[in-house]
Structure formats: structure tokens, C-alpha cells
Design a protein around this motif. Structure first.
Motif, short mmCIF file in Angstrom:
data_model
loop_
_atom_site.label_atom_id
_atom_site.label_comp_id
_atom_site.label_asym_id
_atom_site.label_seq_id
_atom_site.Cartn_x
_atom_site.Cartn_y
_atom_site.Cartn_z
N ALA A 111 0.86 -1.19 -0.02
CA ALA A 111 -0.06 0.08 0.04
C ALA A 111 0.89 1.24 0.09
O ALA A 111 0.74 2.27 -0.80
CB ALA A 111 -0.89 -0.24 1.18
N ALA A 112 1.92 1.23 0.75
CA ALA A 112 2.72 2.52 0.80
C ALA A 112 3.43 2.62 -0.30
O ALA A 112 3.60 3.80 -0.79
CB ALA A 112 3.82 2.21 1.95
N VAL A 113 4.01 1.62 -0.83
CA VAL A 113 4.88 1.67 -2.33
C VAL A 113 4.28 2.14 -3.41
O VAL A 113 4.59 2.91 -4.05
CB VAL A 113 5.72 0.36 -2.65
CG1 VAL A 113 6.39 0.47 -3.85
CG2 VAL A 113 6.83 -0.03 -1.17
N CYS A 114 2.86 1.67 -3.46
CA CYS A 114 1.96 1.91 -4.61
C CYS A 114 1.88 3.43 -4.53
O CYS A 114 1.83 4.29 -5.43
CB CYS A 114 0.89 1.22 -4.67
SG CYS A 114 1.01 -0.50 -5.34
N ALA A 115 1.44 4.18 -3.54
CA ALA A 115 1.07 5.15 -3.35
C ALA A 115 2.42 6.35 -3.37
O ALA A 115 2.31 7.45 -4.35
CB ALA A 115 0.41 5.60 -1.88
N LEU A 116 3.43 5.76 -2.99
CA LEU A 116 4.70 6.67 -2.76
C LEU A 116 5.27 6.72 -4.28
O LEU A 116 5.49 7.84 -5.05
CB LEU A 116 5.74 5.97 -2.25
CG LEU A 116 5.92 6.28 -0.42
CD1 LEU A 116 7.02 5.55 0.12
CD2 LEU A 116 6.22 7.92 -0.63
N ALA A 117 5.23 5.49 -5.12
CA ALA A 117 5.54 5.67 -6.68
C ALA A 117 4.88 6.37 -7.58
O ALA A 117 5.06 6.79 -8.71
CB ALA A 117 5.87 4.24 -6.93
N SER A 118 3.39 6.12 -7.28
CA SER A 118 2.47 6.82 -7.98
C SER A 118 2.60 8.33 -8.35
O SER A 118 2.14 8.73 -9.26
CB SER A 118 0.94 6.44 -7.62
OG SER A 118 0.78 5.24 -7.62
#
Length: 728
Positions: free
Chosen positions: A426-433
């Protein structure tokens, strides 16, 4: 006799200069490294003293919000706390409704995370952290709490306390220990941009700027506009002085966009006239250009300060006041010449007047920054960076799919560490987006996490058993954390550094009671790395930003801004059009970083859209200013011709084709002829006649933009189109 090793008086200035240069570059890096470590250890120490369940959460939060500028820390912290509170409320609601059914809870959590990921991708500023934390907090609190619903409320409050502690420590250290303020950087940026633009105008008016240089300058202005707005949005958190000038800084950015667009339109029109052999029109206008450049400088010096800009504004005001009379006198002489292209002269002189007016407004706003308060602070036009709606939706759907897929894997495998797998995804998807190149960002974070796993293992099992006390703990963690902090200060290594710092804290930061469990550590590390790799694969496979369809949609959205210029309410049309068009072009430019030819095409479309869109908005304002008279009614044939021209223009930019290009050019030809016929038929009063001439000028400029051989529209100019010669 002097010691030969000691510095001589002559060498002291060189040493001082070298030291100052180091202090402005590497010295700032060392200060930031020291501040990040101090904030992290402060958060860890307080969390341990308060006996919070997971002090590592407070430490991790420090590295998520830490920035070199104090305003950036405060802005990030503000949105992070807001997002955390929203995530807390959402978590409690999801647990209350779905906790008894783990599958339904994870499905609802995946949907919520997708929505928050879309919000983080949509807002390319510090607001994205609010959405990021709203989704991440729901996963951070919800996944463990859903397994023990009876303690969900207490667990949620402790997580919020840990996050808030990390935010407060980062803000405290950033604001009080060697603070670096964005306000000072903004002053330098304002001065440098005004001077660079003035030099560019002077060089272009002298004919010393070729097309590749124009493209480079436009790309530079594009990045500066976006960067300036990002800087302004964080400066407001630094104190009342910045907040008191925030509206004028926003206005300054908007006026710079308008002035640069207007000048480019004027410069391009003059190039077209030279290319078409209209030497008489060019020669008639050259004297005004030679007079204009010196007005933008102080006596012998470029305009550098707000006080200098005030003098430049005074000179521009005098030039602007005299320009209409001088143009009319010159036009009367030129009209007596047979076959003189008056429409070319009228169009260029109108653009010249508008550019002088825009530069005058730009200089006035710059000069107003010297005052604490000013009337120009009111009603500024805001620049709002928003990601394209389709790219936003794709980011949200991708985030939800990753969460759902990993949740299914967790449920079916019954892996005890599956909760950490889902949580970090959840964190990585939001950060990378929110990154221009999310696949590369996710991959770099994964590589940084692998390094953190190795270093963390050495620290946890090699160093922790041999130390006692908090000072020794800080001494052991300092070199391990310094590696990641240093990487975050380098643009090419920032993704590696973010993954390293955040997940080193997740895996290896100590709790109040340290458990030495190599198998558990290995499982946690595997879960974290797999979540990274799954996110990177998702960004590479599920409609990656490099997909031609997505790039084509972005350019299509850019072209559709001409429709906004034709139809948006006039009061806000220019600001919305200029801001939106440039922001879309910036997104396309960043997306095509590895493809210079595609970048040039995106910039060419931006130039075409800005030229035509500005002319359409000016045309609409002139039409709206016509008196309430039957001769100017919308039902008159000449008004209907102009409306038809606008209709074909929007159709062309919505979906370019040879047929639509021919239709737009033909409709523009008819509109010019109809307006000229109307002007000759009823001989309007002096002021109305001047307005009608300006309407003709904008119609003619649209025509020159359509037939420009350097425009991307030229590829649709087939041999079968009609004769495009405008009426004399």
C-alpha cells in the motif's frame, strides 16, 4: 621567518571562497544529514521513554517527512497528520463493518487504498502525502487491528501517537536547527527568472535566437513554473512574511506564464512574416522592438531587485501609453501604400501592445514584493498541478489490484508475515504513483530495501547484543542510517535512499524489548522485498506510463485545452487554460524523459495550443466588450462565421485530421472575410472600430498559427486544401 606551511595573506581569500563554495554545496548536505539523524534519534528516544509499543514507527515517520527546507517539513507534516487522522477514521469504520469477515475487510481496504493512491497521484505536491497517509494508515492500523478487533481502538490511537511524534520531532529539528528556508531560495529564483527572461526577450528581439534554443528555453520555463509553484506552496508554512506575499508570488507565476506565451507568439509571428517575405511589415515594426529591450534594464544593469523592477515598470508604462498613438500614426502612413499587408501589421502591433502590457503587470507584481502588504495580493490566479484524470484512475486501479492480489496470496498461503506484505505494498504503490517514473522509483526502492535488509541483519544480530544504553544505540545506528540519508540528497539515488531509510527502520530499528529471531527477521525482510517487487512488476505491466496509449492520451488532453479556451467562463479562462496546458506539457515532458524526439513533439504541441488558446481567449474578450447593438448581435452573419470558426477549431484540436484542418482553415478564412465586410459596411465609431480591428488581428493570428510550417498541425496540411490567402 614565516612558516611556509601557513597560509599567506594572499591565499586567504581563495581559502574563504573555497570554504563558502563548500558551505553552499556539500556543507548543506552534511547539515541535512546531521538534522535527519538528530530528529530520528529524538523521536526514537521519546517513544522509548513513553514506552510506546513500536518506537520504530516514530523513527520511520521522520524519514518519510524529512526534507532539507523547514517549510517542506512543515508542509509534509501538516498533510501527513491530516491524512493519518482521515486514515484512522476510515480504519475504524472498516473494522466496525467488515472485521468479522477477513476477505471482505481486505477487499474494502484494497478499494480504499486504490482511492487514496489515485488521490496521491492526482496531487503532485505535498497534498499527495495526505492521500498517501490516509491509505497507508488504514493498512498500518487496520490489518493488525482487524485480527484483534477488541483492541482496535487502542491500537489505532497508539499508531497515531507514534506517527504524530515522528512528525513533531522532524518539524522541531527542521525549524530550529540550522533552518534552511524556501523563502530565501524563492527570492533568488524570482530574481534569476526575471533577469533570464529579460535577456531572452532582448536576444530574441535582436534575432539571435534559433529554434533549438527556443525549445530549450521553453522546456526550462516549463520546469521553472512548476518548481516555483511547489516552492511557493511550502514557503507559506515558514512564517507570516511568506504567507503575506503568497498571493503575489502566485500572481507573479501566472503573469510570467502569460508574458512568456505572449512573447513567444509575437516572436513566432515575426518569424512567419519574415519567412513569407513580408519585409515591409517587418521593417515597420522593428523600431518598436529596438526601443523595448532597454526598458527592461536599469541604466547599464539588468533588473535584479524589486526596486529595479519598479523603475522598469515605470518606463514600460510610459512606452505602453504612447504606443497606440504611434502605431495609429504609422498605420495611416502604411495604409497609403498600395498592397501593403495591413492585417499583418495590425496583428503584430496588437501582440506587441499585449506583450508590453503583460510585462508591465509582471514588473509591477515583482516590484510589489518589496512591500509587506499590497493590493496585488488579492485575487491571484492560482497554478494547480493536477495529474491527468486517466493517469490518476490508472494509478488508483493499479494500487487496488496490487493490494487485492497480495491479499489473496496472504489468505490462501496463510503466511504469518503476509500482513506486512500487504501493508508495505500500500505504501509503495502510493509513493511511486506520485513519481514521474513510478516503475523506476519502485525498482530503486526495492534495491535500497535489499541493501537495508543486509545492513539491518548485521546491526540487529551483530551489534545490538553487544551494546547497552541509548547513546551506544545511536552510535551504532549513525553509520547505518547515514548511508541512506546521503543517498536521498542525490537526485539519481533518491529512490534507493528512500527505500533504504524507511525499510531499515521497519526491519532493524529497535523496540523497547528487542527480540532476536533470525527466522522472523528473514520472513519480514522477504515480505518487504516481495511487496516492492510486486509493486514494480505492477507498474511495469499494468498500463505503465510509457505505454503509447497513455502518452497519446496525455497529448490529446493537452490539445483539448483549446476547447477549454473556447468554452470556459471568461473570468477564469486564461488562468485555467495557461495553468492546465503547461502542467499537462510538464507531465508529458517528464514521462518522455528517455525519448528526446517525443519530448520535442510535446513541446511543439504546447506551443501550438498556447498560441491558439491565447488568441481565442483574447478574441472572446473583445467580442464580449462589444456594445449592445443589433450590428454586433450574435445572430449577425459575421458573428456566426466567427462562432463557426471556433467550432471547427475545437474539432481540429480534439481529433486532428486532414479534413478537420481544411475545415478549420476554411472557416477562419470565411470569418476574416465576414468581419472585414462588416467593418466596411456599417463604419462603426472610433472605439468600436479599433475593437473590430483587434478581432480581425486575433483571427488572423490563428490563421498564421495554423499554417506555420514548424507547427505539429502542418502534418495535417494536405495538398488538397483550398487556397489559404487571407483577404486583403
Amino acid at each position: 621567518m614565516a612558516d611556509p606551511a601557513s597560509p599567506t595573506p594572499r591565499s586567504l581569500p581563495a581559502l574563504q571562497a573555497a570554504f563558502l563554495d563548500w558551505a553552499r554545496t556539500d556543507g548543506l548536505t552534511w547539515i541535512y544529514l546531521f538534522k535527519a539523524l538528530a530528529a530520528a534519534f529524538l523521536a526514537l528516544g521519546i517513544a522509548m521513554r513513553l514506552d510506546l509499543p513500536q518506537p520504530r514507527t516514530a523513527m520511520t515517520t521522520v524519514f518519510i517527512v524529512m526534507q532539507p527546507q523547514s517549510g517542506a517539513i512543515l508542509a509534509k507534516s501538516f498533510y501527513r497528520i491530516g491524512g493519518t487522522l482521515v486514515g484512522l477514521v476510515a480504519t475504524l469504520a472498516l473494522i466496525a463493518v467488515f472485521a468479522p469477515q477477513r476477505e471482505l475487510f481486505l477487499g474494502a481496504l484494497a478499494l480504499w487504498t486504490g482511492i487514496c493512491t489515485a488521490g496521491a497521484a492526482r496531487n503532485r505536491n505535498f497534498r499527495s502525502y495526505g492521500f498517501l497517509l490516509a491509505g497507508y494508515t488504514a493498512a498500518l492500523i487496520g490489518i493488525p487491528a482487524a485480527q484483534h478487533p477488541d483492541g482496535a481502538f487502542l491500537s489505532a490511537l497508539t499508531r497515531v501517537a507514534e506517527v504524530s511524534l515522528g512528525v513533531l520531532c522532524a518539524g522541531f529539528v527542521g525549524a530550529l536547527v540550522f533552518p534552511q528556508q524556501a523563502t530565501l531560495q524563492m527570492r533568488t529564483t524570482v530574481r534569476a527568472r526575471f533577469s533570464a527572461f529579460v535577456e531572452y526577450v532582448a536576444a530574441a528581439l535582436s534575432g539571435y535566437v534559433d529554434r533549438p534554443q527556443i525549445e530549450r528555453q521553453n522546456a526550462r520555463f516549463l520546469a521553472e513554473i512548476v518548481g516555483f509553484e511547489a516552492m511557493r506552496s511550502i514557503a507559506v508554512f515558514e512564517g507570516p512574511e511568506s504567507r503575506g506575499r503568497s498571493g503575489r508570488l502566485a500572481r507573479l507565476n501566472s503573469e510570467f506564464m502569460t508574458a512568456s506565451t505572449r512573447f513567444h507568439a509575437l516572436h513566432q509571428l515575426m518569424n512567419r512574416l519574415r519567412g513569407a517575405g513580408a519585409t515591409e511589415a517587418v521593417n515597420a515594426l522593428e523600431p518598436y522592438f529596438k526601443e523595448l529591450a532597454p526598458l527592461l534594464h536599469s541604466p547599464g544593469e539588468p533588473v535584479l531587485t524589486a526596486l529595479d523592477a519598479a523603475g522598469s515598470a515605470t518606463k514600460l508604462e510610459a512606452f505602453k501609453a504612447a504606443l497606440p498613438r504611434r502605431v495609429r500614426e504609422a498605420r495611416a502612413v502604411l495604409a497609403a501604400q498600395p498592397d501593403f499587408p495591413l492585417l499583418d501589421f495590425d496583428t503584430a502591433s496588437e501582440l506587441l501592445y499585449r506583450f508590453v502590457d503583460d510585462m508591465h503587470a509582471y514588473a509591477l507584481t515583482y516590484a510589489s514584493l518589496a512591500a509587506t502588504t499590497h493590493e496585488r495580493e488579492r485575487t491571484p490566479e492560482r497554478y494547480e498541478p493536477k495529474t491527468n484524470a486517466v493517469l490518476t484512475a490508472v494509478a488508483g486501479i493499479r494500487g487496488a489490484i496490487v493490494m487485492a492480489a497480495l491479499s489473496v496470496f496472504w489468505v490462501t498461503s496463510a503466511w504469518p508475515n503476509g500482513s506486512l506484505l500487504v501493508l508495505n505494498a500500500a505504501a509503495v504503490c502510493a509513493l511511486a504513483s506520485s513519481s514521474p517514473r513510478p516503475t523506476r522509483m519502485a525498482s530503486q526502492m526495492a534495491a535500497g530495501t535489499v541493501l537495508a535488509v543486509i545492513v539491518g541483519f548485521i546491526v540487529v544480530f551483530g551489534a545490538y547484543p553487544h551494546i547497552d544504553g541509548f547513546p551506544l544505540l545511536c552510535a551504532v545506528l549513525t553509520p547505518a542510517l547515514a548511508i541512506g540519508i546521503f543517498m536521498t540528497t542525490r537526485a539519481k539515488l533518491a529512490g534507493y535512499g528512500a527505500g533504504y531509510c524507511i525499510f531499515f527502520c521497519v526491519l532493524a530499528a529497535p523496540d523497547n524489548l528487542v527480540h532476536y529471531d533470525p527466522a522472523g527477521y528473514a520472513n519480514d525482510a522477504l515480505a518487504v522485498v516481495l511487496s516492492m517487487l510486486a509493486s514494480a512488476v505492477a507498474f511495469a505491466v499494468l498500463l505503465p506510463p510509457s505505454t503509447p496509449w497513455l502518452r497519446g492520451h496525455l497529448l490529446s488532453d493537452l490539445r483539448r485545452q483549446v476547447i477549454l479556451a473556447c468554452k470556459a467562463p471568461l473570468a477564469t479562462a486564461r488562468g485555467r487554460f495557461e495553468s492546465r496546458a503547461r502542467d499537462l506539457a510538464f507531465q508529458a515532458h517528464a514521462l518522455m524523459e528517455q525519448e528526446p524526439a517525443e519530448q520535442r513533439d510535446a513541446l511543439a504541441w504546447l506551443i501550438a495550443v498556447l498560441e491558439v488558446g491565447h488568441a481565442v481567449i483574447d478574441l472572446r474578450r473583445e467580442l464580449a466588450g462589444l456594445p449592445s447593438d443589433a450590428r454586433y448581435a450574435r445572430t449577425m452573419p459575421w458573428r456566426r462565421s466567427i462562432a463557426q470558426s471556433a467550432k471547427t477549431l475545437t474539432a481540429l484540436f480534439a481529433r486532428p485530421s486532414d479534413a478537420r484542418f481544411d475545415a478549420a482553415l476554411a472557416a477562419n478564412h470565411d470569418a476574416i472575410a465576414a468581419a472585414q465586410q462588416a467593418l466596411a459596411a456599417f463604419a462603426p465609431p472610433r472605439e468600436d472600430r479599433h475593437r473590430m480591428q483587434r478581432i480581425l488581428s486575433y483571427l488572423h493570428f490563428v490563421r498564421t498559427a495554423l499554417i506555420d510550417p514548424n507547427s505539429p498541425l502542418s502534418r495535417y496540411a494536405g495538398a488538397a486544401r483550398r487556397d489559404t490567402a487571407a483577404p486583403a
